[in-house]
Design an enzyme around this catalytic site. Sequence first.
Site, PDB file in Angstrom:
ATOM      1  N   HIS A  28      -8.135  -5.003  -1.322  1.00 25.27           N
ATOM      2  CA  HIS A  28      -6.909  -4.461  -0.753  1.00 25.27           C
ATOM      3  C   HIS A  28      -6.191  -5.458   0.155  1.00 25.27           C
ATOM      4  CE1 HIS A  28      -4.347  -1.008  -0.021  1.00 25.27           C
ATOM      5  NE2 HIS A  28      -4.408  -1.209   1.275  1.00 25.27           N
ATOM      6  N   ASP A  62      -9.737  -3.918  -5.503  1.00 25.45           N
ATOM      7  CA  ASP A  62      -9.205  -3.025  -4.475  1.00 25.45           C
ATOM      8  C   ASP A  62      -9.786  -1.626  -4.652  1.00 25.45           C
ATOM      9  OD1 ASP A  62      -7.697  -1.564  -2.657  1.00 25.45           O
ATOM     10  OD2 ASP A  62      -5.812  -2.538  -3.179  1.00 25.45           O
ATOM     11  N   SER A 120       0.847  -1.188   0.000  1.00 23.57           N
ATOM     12  CA  SER A 120       0.000   0.000   0.000  1.00 23.57           C
ATOM     13  C   SER A 120       0.887   1.245   0.000  1.00 23.57           C
ATOM     14  CB  SER A 120      -0.961  -0.040   1.191  1.00 23.57           C
ATOM     15  OG  SER A 120      -2.012   0.862   1.008  1.00 23.57           O
TER      16      SER A 120
END
Length: 681
Positions: free
Chosen positions: A649, A614, A529
């Site tokens: 995610h 995501d 991320s």
Amino acid sequence: MPHAPIARADHAADPYRWLEHRDNKEVLDHLKAENAYLEQQLSGQLALRESLFQEIKSRIRETDLSLPSPWGPYLYYQRTVAGDEYPRHYRCNKPADGTLTVDEHSEQLLLDPNALADGGFISLGAFSISPDHQRMAYSLDTSGEETYQLFVKELADDSLIELPFADCDGSMTWANDSQTLFFGELDDTHRPHKLYRHTLGTDSADLVFEEPDGRFFLSCYRSSSERQLIIHVGSKTTSEAWVLDAAAPHASFTCVAPREEGHEYDIDHGMLDGQWCWLIRSNQPGINFALFSASEAAPSRTHWQLLRAHEPQIMFEGFSLNQQALVLSLRENGLPIIEVQPQGQAAYRVQLPDAAYSLYVQDSLEFDSDVIRLRYEALNRPAQVRQLTLATGAQAVLKQTPVLGDFDADHYVSQRLWATAPDGTQVPISLVAKREVLGNSAPLYLYGYGAYGESLDPWFSHARLSLLDRGFVFAIAHVRGGGELGEAWYRAGKLEHKHNSFSDFIACAEHLIGIGYTQPSQLVISGGSAGGLLMGAVLNKRPELFAAAIAEVPFVDVLNTMQNPDLPLTVTEYDEWGDPNQPDVFERIKGYAPYENVQAQAYPAILAVAGYNDSRVQYWEAAKWVAKLRAHKTDNNLLLLKTELEAGHGGMSGRYQALKDAALEYAFILKILGMDAEQNG
């Protein structure tokens, strides 16, 4: 030998923008081709991946019972069973003697996510028992997009109702009548912006609160006392709270302190000196926060009374309320501290055995309980749930995460080191290795994040043992932008200071090389991320320093994303990265954005992983980055992209899938470092 997929490059400012066209056949074909290329390139590691998977799985107790939590007349707990991806949720009657012994005769299955998943993706959002223990509210995400369906189950007869509401954020908060539920709705950018009130037995919901400012996220929760409902509305820099008597859910919420730019605060309701009151954590007196109290009847800002002053060297991260004590979560010298203030007694700090560790209040249990539970772990110590007796400070280990097989924590050593950044700042490093490995040049896995003020406290990993037992060192670079050394540490790695995150990480790598723990040909780096942005930036700046990099759902297309306010999270992220609509900010972000700064140079081997569903970091960030790297890099090192086409995610759901993902990553690392032949052989 099949060639790597080459993405079409358009004659445009962003030649790979076409990859952003979700559900376009050409895009999907390209992502599938990348997945096929990865499997082809790693086909020689199939046996190793299976071996690693079995090895990791063999350390985990597959059938286990969680530590039961007492609440009202029941014990609530989970069971995991070998072969199941998800734990089942149960309750049983609470024993009269106050022990935590499960009564299987009265055991009731509340929820089985395995049956609900039916082999597909599933993520449980809310899991909330009504105050009268008659109903269960829960929410499910079945795609990875973090949009939830809402359900209410009658526990007397297992009848189930799906609530007829769409675009839900997954939250479900009970009022004290056990008939009224509050839930959040997402806007077009996936931001929780509305709160609704629903009465069971109806098909409608009333709008209670709406937040129009795109920087602010909305949430609702019950106070520790169970007597109040709280709405928290917050951006990265500013917050606001509204409160309501949980016994009067149809009344109006009252604002505690109207938002002021830069004022962050959070609030809870409990008891001090035998009186119901509000406790407020606020940064108005200083960036490391202070603690205030206010009477139950007057929570507004003008009535706040200072309880704990701001301290420049101690970060006040949060607090937990209980009828018996006030428990403060602090951070000092980069380490978490728990300080307990029992009612009518002197305060004390919880004592712990390790030099570097993770510690937090896991469960404050029932409000009138005389004990709470702490979760404690270190890089070489499996997680423990410790019971803390609030009045005395006595601790008891109620449960330790088991590690099956030949494991001895004393065979591994954990250290805290300090690297010197270019501006002289001392940057902490936490690491672990087998005792005989440290002091010799060894393969080293360096992990980093460095954003949003999040602290990467040391954590134990069953999977990581497969690297440590093969002679690896595992290290965490606690770079600026994280919260390990307080609010000032966070601020020194965001906005115009973001470059410090990158230089800190490089300094940590150079320090580990300089003291002889590893060398560039053995150094693997990893981040996900916002940590993927960190990976992309340092790879552009110092590619020769690393042998391989893992980038999980990497935020590498930061400049283009921050220019698109229609995407989830963009507007609220202006407080973290800056608003590129301002020319100086545009140039600043452009100067470090990984995608923008790919160059014609040699890069180390790279494995990038994305989730097609995501909603936080779009799949195309990794896809565009890999496409540009393929077109520009001057080396023959392996560059792989894996897109989970049914995940978001957090990757694929299910515990076994997570182990398979770890096995793939480790096999990739061993291949790059030339260690896979000996493993296969």
